[in-house]
Design an enzyme around this catalytic site. Structure first.
Site, PDB file in Angstrom:
ATOM      1  N   ASP A 213      38.667 -56.068  73.794  1.00 17.81           N
ATOM      2  CA  ASP A 213      37.738 -56.367  72.709  1.00 17.81           C
ATOM      3  C   ASP A 213      37.005 -57.488  72.161  1.00 17.81           C
ATOM      4  O   ASP A 213      36.912 -57.888  71.166  1.00 17.81           O
ATOM      5  CB  ASP A 213      38.511 -55.607  71.222  1.00 17.81           C
ATOM      6  CG  ASP A 213      39.067 -54.278  71.373  1.00 17.81           C
ATOM      7  OD1 ASP A 213      39.852 -53.928  70.826  1.00 17.81           O
ATOM      8  OD2 ASP A 213      38.535 -53.715  72.221  1.00 17.81           O
TER       9      ASP A 213
ATOM     10  N   HIS B 265      33.217 -50.541  70.126  1.00 17.15           N
ATOM     11  CA  HIS B 265      34.476 -50.399  69.093  1.00 17.15           C
ATOM     12  C   HIS B 265      33.829 -50.230  68.017  1.00 17.15           C
ATOM     13  O   HIS B 265      32.890 -50.936  67.312  1.00 17.15           O
ATOM     14  CB  HIS B 265      34.978 -51.981  69.645  1.00 17.15           C
ATOM     15  CG  HIS B 265      36.191 -52.138  68.604  1.00 17.15           C
ATOM     16  ND1 HIS B 265      37.466 -51.893  69.047  1.00 17.15           N
ATOM     17  CD2 HIS B 265      36.493 -52.959  67.686  1.00 17.15           C
ATOM     18  CE1 HIS B 265      38.217 -52.083  68.228  1.00 17.15           C
ATOM     19  NE2 HIS B 265      37.653 -52.998  67.134  1.00 17.15           N
TER      20      HIS B 265
ATOM     21  N   ASN C  69      31.691 -51.200  76.372  1.00 20.23           N
ATOM     22  CA  ASN C  69      32.419 -50.368  75.505  1.00 20.23           C
ATOM     23  C   ASN C  69      31.851 -50.284  74.037  1.00 20.23           C
ATOM     24  O   ASN C  69      31.050 -51.331  73.778  1.00 20.23           O
ATOM     25  CB  ASN C  69      33.769 -50.911  75.542  1.00 20.23           C
ATOM     26  CG  ASN C  69      34.870 -50.121  74.531  1.00 20.23           C
ATOM     27  OD1 ASN C  69      34.662 -48.920  74.793  1.00 20.23           O
ATOM     28  ND2 ASN C  69      35.560 -50.645  73.827  1.00 20.23           N
TER      29      ASN C  69
ATOM     30  N   ARG D   2      41.972 -45.861  76.641  1.00 20.65           N
ATOM     31  CA  ARG D   2      42.718 -46.334  77.755  1.00 20.65           C
ATOM     32  C   ARG D   2      42.598 -47.842  77.758  1.00 20.65           C
ATOM     33  O   ARG D   2      41.620 -48.249  77.735  1.00 20.65           O
ATOM     34  CB  ARG D   2      42.708 -45.806  79.115  1.00 20.65           C
ATOM     35  CG  ARG D   2      43.075 -44.325  79.345  1.00 20.65           C
ATOM     36  CD  ARG D   2      44.510 -44.061  79.423  1.00 20.65           C
ATOM     37  NE  ARG D   2      45.146 -44.835  80.667  1.00 20.65           N
ATOM     38  CZ  ARG D   2      46.488 -44.828  80.813  1.00 20.65           C
ATOM     39  NH1 ARG D   2      47.338 -44.148  80.030  1.00 20.65           N
ATOM     40  NH2 ARG D   2      46.980 -45.564  81.887  1.00 20.65           N
ATOM     41  N   ILE D   3      43.843 -48.565  77.754  1.00 16.73           N
ATOM     42  CA  ILE D   3      43.436 -50.055  77.952  1.00 16.73           C
ATOM     43  C   ILE D   3      43.617 -50.317  79.604  1.00 16.73           C
ATOM     44  O   ILE D   3      44.422 -49.967  80.088  1.00 16.73           O
ATOM     45  CB  ILE D   3      44.551 -50.835  77.264  1.00 16.73           C
ATOM     46  CG1 ILE D   3      44.449 -50.643  75.880  1.00 16.73           C
ATOM     47  CG2 ILE D   3      44.501 -52.177  77.652  1.00 16.73           C
ATOM     48  CD1 ILE D   3      45.721 -51.443  74.978  1.00 16.73           C
ATOM     49  N   LEU D   4      42.325 -50.726  80.135  1.00 15.06           N
ATOM     50  CA  LEU D   4      42.266 -50.820  81.351  1.00 15.06           C
ATOM     51  C   LEU D   4      42.936 -52.148  81.919  1.00 15.06           C
ATOM     52  O   LEU D   4      42.648 -53.229  81.357  1.00 15.06           O
ATOM     53  CB  LEU D   4      40.832 -50.813  81.606  1.00 15.06           C
ATOM     54  CG  LEU D   4      40.112 -49.538  81.289  1.00 15.06           C
ATOM     55  CD1 LEU D   4      38.501 -49.713  81.212  1.00 15.06           C
ATOM     56  CD2 LEU D   4      40.650 -48.486  82.563  1.00 15.06           C
TER      57      LEU D   4
ATOM     58  N   SER E 156      31.462 -37.638  71.545  1.00 15.14           N
ATOM     59  CA  SER E 156      30.153 -37.818  70.451  1.00 15.14           C
ATOM     60  C   SER E 156      29.146 -38.941  71.171  1.00 15.14           C
ATOM     61  O   SER E 156      27.981 -38.632  71.032  1.00 15.14           O
ATOM     62  CB  SER E 156      30.541 -37.779  69.291  1.00 15.14           C
ATOM     63  OG  SER E 156      30.839 -39.053  68.839  1.00 15.14           O
ATOM     64  N   ASN E 157      29.684 -39.985  71.419  1.00 14.43           N
ATOM     65  CA  ASN E 157      28.989 -40.976  71.864  1.00 14.43           C
ATOM     66  C   ASN E 157      28.450 -40.679  73.320  1.00 14.43           C
ATOM     67  O   ASN E 157      27.149 -41.037  73.484  1.00 14.43           O
ATOM     68  CB  ASN E 157      29.730 -42.315  71.930  1.00 14.43           C
ATOM     69  CG  ASN E 157      29.861 -43.185  70.641  1.00 14.43           C
ATOM     70  OD1 ASN E 157      28.769 -43.640  70.333  1.00 14.43           O
ATOM     71  ND2 ASN E 157      31.010 -43.140  70.032  1.00 14.43           N
TER      72      ASN E 157
HETATM   73  C1  GRF Z   1      34.671 -43.859  68.347  1.00 12.75           C
HETATM   74  O1  GRF Z   1      34.939 -44.406  66.940  1.00 12.75           O
HETATM   75  C2  GRF Z   1      34.450 -45.149  68.931  1.00 12.75           C
HETATM   76  O2  GRF Z   1      34.139 -46.178  68.410  1.00 12.75           O
HETATM   77  C3  GRF Z   1      35.763 -45.185  69.717  1.00 12.75           C
HETATM   78  O3  GRF Z   1      36.086 -43.891  70.023  1.00 12.75           O
HETATM   79  C4  GRF Z   1      35.687 -43.216  69.074  1.00 12.75           C
HETATM   80  C5  GRF Z   1      35.398 -41.463  69.407  1.00 12.75           C
HETATM   81  O4  GRF Z   1      34.373 -41.676  70.305  1.00 12.75           O
HETATM   82  N1  GRF Z   1      35.800 -46.062  70.933  1.00 12.75           N
HETATM   83  P1  GRF Z   1      33.696 -40.226  70.810  1.00 12.75           P
HETATM   84  O5  GRF Z   1      33.234 -39.516  69.717  1.00 12.75           O
HETATM   85  O6  GRF Z   1      34.493 -39.648  71.724  1.00 12.75           O
HETATM   86  O7  GRF Z   1      32.413 -40.976  71.460  1.00 12.75           O
END
Ligand code: GRF
Length: 197
Positions: free
Chosen positions: A150, A114, A112, A96-98, A14-15
């Site tokens: 983070d 958060h 990123n 994933r933690i990079l 969604s982002n």
């Molecule tokens: C969001 O809460 C974001 O803060 C975290 O992943 C969640 C899902 O994001 N990093 P999206 O809908 O896949 O962009």
């Protein structure tokens, strides 16, 4: 030279969708000579991939399960991402933690989002932790990614109220709406300052 933006997702994206839409409505191509060059996921079933393809954006999948070590996956991922010579790599729901090697390769051009007001609540389950702590506000943070998980330099934050009857889900929904507002703006700020944001 056109600034290529590569967005990494793991799920709904969604982002990523908000950023793709903002790039069009905000005329990033004309204003910054920037474009969303590719959307890359570690999961072939990530819904966001279909959205990207429908918008004519290149996609790629690098499955972490195909690699024996975190380092091997990150090296393969970087090899794929580098095909677009990105000016900016955007982690958007990339679960994933990079490794330090990956972060170091992109440091200064890796961001990123958060779902908390960092430095409060790094890590997971941020909404339930904010509710349990009695917080009156919560939100999201866009930050540069460094080896310190983070905790990179903060580029933008968005604040929402925590309501008395909130559940982790209702708060997550409110925070996500804020994410969709602040992430595109933070990227515009990065592009406008040519990456010195
Ligand atoms: C969001 O809460 C974001 O803060 C975290 O992943 C969640 C899902 O994001 N990093 P999206 O809908 O896949 O962009």
């Amino acid at each position: 030279m056109t600034k290529n933006i590569v967005i990494l997702i793991s799920g709904a994206g969604s982002n990523m969708k908000a950023i793709v839409n903002a790039a069009a409505s905000g005329r990033w191509a004309e204003r910054f000579d920037a474009r969303i060059a590719a959307v890359v996921s570690n999961k072939e079933e990530a819904e966001g991939l279909a959205f990207a393809r429908a918008h004519g954006i290149a996609t790629a999948v690098v499955k972490h399960r195909d690699y024996a070590t975190r380092e091997a996956f990150d090296a393969a991922l970087a090899g794929t991402v580098d095909a677009w010579q990105p000016a900016l790599v955007v982690l958007a729901g990339f679960m994933r933690i990079l490794t330090p090697g990956f972060v170091g390769h992109y440091e200064g051009r890796l961001v990123n989002i958060h779902p908390s007001l960092l430095p409060a609540f790094p890590g997971l389950d941020t909404h339930q932790r904010a509710i349990d702590a009695g917080c009156r506000v919560a939100g999201a943070t866009v930050h540069q990614v460094t080896a310190d998980l983070d905790h990179g330099p903060i580029l933008a934050q968005g604040v929402v109220p925590v309501l008395p009857d909130d559940t982790a889900q209702s708060l997550a929904t409110r925070v996500l709406a804020q994410e969709h507002a602040i992430y595109p703006k933070a990227i515009e700020g990065f592009l406008a300052t040519n990456g010195t944001a």
